[in-house]
Motif scaffolding. Sequence first.
Motif, PDB file in Angstrom:
ATOM      1  N   ARG A  86     -13.697   6.225  -5.838  1.00 48.16           N
ATOM      2  CA  ARG A  86     -14.567   6.476  -6.982  1.00 48.16           C
ATOM      3  C   ARG A  86     -14.298   7.909  -7.429  1.00 48.16           C
ATOM      4  O   ARG A  86     -14.371   8.839  -6.628  1.00 48.16           O
TER       5      ARG A  86
ATOM      6  N   GLY B 159     -14.569   6.562 -12.995  1.00 47.82           N
ATOM      7  CA  GLY B 159     -14.117   5.200 -12.733  1.00 47.82           C
ATOM      8  C   GLY B 159     -13.516   5.085 -11.361  1.00 47.82           C
ATOM      9  O   GLY B 159     -13.965   5.742 -10.416  1.00 47.82           O
ATOM     10  N   LEU B 160     -12.475   4.257 -11.257  1.00 45.87           N
ATOM     11  CA  LEU B 160     -11.833   3.992  -9.973  1.00 45.87           C
ATOM     12  C   LEU B 160     -10.343   4.278 -10.031  1.00 45.87           C
ATOM     13  O   LEU B 160      -9.642   3.792 -10.923  1.00 45.87           O
TER      14      LEU B 160
ATOM     15  N   PHE C 197     -21.159   2.373  -7.609  1.00 45.04           N
ATOM     16  CA  PHE C 197     -21.662   3.388  -8.533  1.00 45.04           C
ATOM     17  C   PHE C 197     -23.187   3.390  -8.465  1.00 45.04           C
ATOM     18  O   PHE C 197     -23.807   2.342  -8.308  1.00 45.04           O
TER      19      PHE C 197
ATOM     20  N   SER D  32     -21.270  -1.721 -10.571  1.00 45.91           N
ATOM     21  CA  SER D  32     -19.814  -1.873 -10.492  1.00 45.91           C
ATOM     22  C   SER D  32     -19.147  -1.069 -11.606  1.00 45.91           C
ATOM     23  O   SER D  32     -19.811  -0.585 -12.523  1.00 45.91           O
ATOM     24  N   VAL D  33     -17.827  -0.983 -11.543  1.00 44.02           N
ATOM     25  CA  VAL D  33     -17.078  -0.315 -12.607  1.00 44.02           C
ATOM     26  C   VAL D  33     -17.258  -1.058 -13.929  1.00 44.02           C
ATOM     27  O   VAL D  33     -17.267  -0.444 -14.995  1.00 44.02           O
ATOM     28  N   GLN D  34     -17.455  -2.362 -13.857  1.00 44.24           N
ATOM     29  CA  GLN D  34     -17.732  -3.125 -15.071  1.00 44.24           C
ATOM     30  C   GLN D  34     -19.101  -2.768 -15.633  1.00 44.24           C
ATOM     31  O   GLN D  34     -19.266  -2.649 -16.844  1.00 44.24           O
TER      32      GLN D  34
ATOM     33  N   THR E  72     -20.651   0.073 -15.351  1.00 43.97           N
ATOM     34  CA  THR E  72     -20.667   1.445 -15.862  1.00 43.97           C
ATOM     35  C   THR E  72     -19.709   1.655 -17.026  1.00 43.97           C
ATOM     36  O   THR E  72     -19.811   2.672 -17.718  1.00 43.97           O
TER      37      THR E  72
ATOM     38  N   GLY F 201     -16.608   2.258 -16.599  1.00 44.69           N
ATOM     39  CA  GLY F 201     -15.655   3.258 -16.128  1.00 44.69           C
ATOM     40  C   GLY F 201     -14.220   2.777 -16.237  1.00 44.69           C
ATOM     41  O   GLY F 201     -13.942   1.594 -16.441  1.00 44.69           O
TER      42      GLY F 201
ATOM     43  N   LEU G  30     -10.138   2.311 -14.966  1.00 45.76           N
ATOM     44  CA  LEU G  30      -9.321   1.967 -13.798  1.00 45.76           C
ATOM     45  C   LEU G  30      -7.987   2.684 -13.953  1.00 45.76           C
ATOM     46  O   LEU G  30      -7.354   2.597 -15.004  1.00 45.76           O
TER      47      LEU G  30
ATOM     48  N   HIS H 140     -10.743  -5.903 -18.541  1.00 47.12           N
ATOM     49  CA  HIS H 140     -11.416  -4.598 -18.462  1.00 47.12           C
ATOM     50  C   HIS H 140     -10.922  -3.708 -19.598  1.00 47.12           C
ATOM     51  O   HIS H 140      -9.721  -3.650 -19.852  1.00 47.12           O
TER      52      HIS H 140
END
Length: 149
Positions: free
Chosen positions: A7, A26-27, A55, A65-67, A69, A71, A73, A117
């Motif tokens: 992260r 993000g990641l 997150f 999750s990144v989805q 937020t 954020g 990749l 994404h």
Amino acid sequence: MISVIQRVSQAQVRVGGEVIGEIGAGLLVLLCAERGDAQAQADKLLAKILKLRIFSDDAGKMNRSVQDTGGGLLLVSQFTLAADVSGGNRPSFTGAALPEDGRHLYDYFVAQARSVHPKVETGQFAADMQVHLVNDGPVTIPLHIPPYA
């Protein structure tokens, strides 16, 4: 497939001094295809990464999750994740997929990620890359989807 997920509040990849991929929060995902891996492993790994709740929510708990937020990749190929040092101090990488197979699965993973994404950046397969990141937390999680899983 093997991955290490970090992260980040920001991350970038440089090749030859030039930034080729960059994200804010993000990641950062380091990816390694193993011998025997197929698209099924890539699909399972991507689904897990996108849903991984690492997150913070409004209460400060890792619950988003990144989805959730939105954020970014940053996907970076890294065959050294398959290192085996059981036979001594010099790593063996025989567990990594052959370069052409690794490139195919990396390209497939990137294409699949971009199809679901909104913000996906990459490194360059088989390049000498410099990865710069600010690990947020720090939060670093290894994920492994074994061949034939």
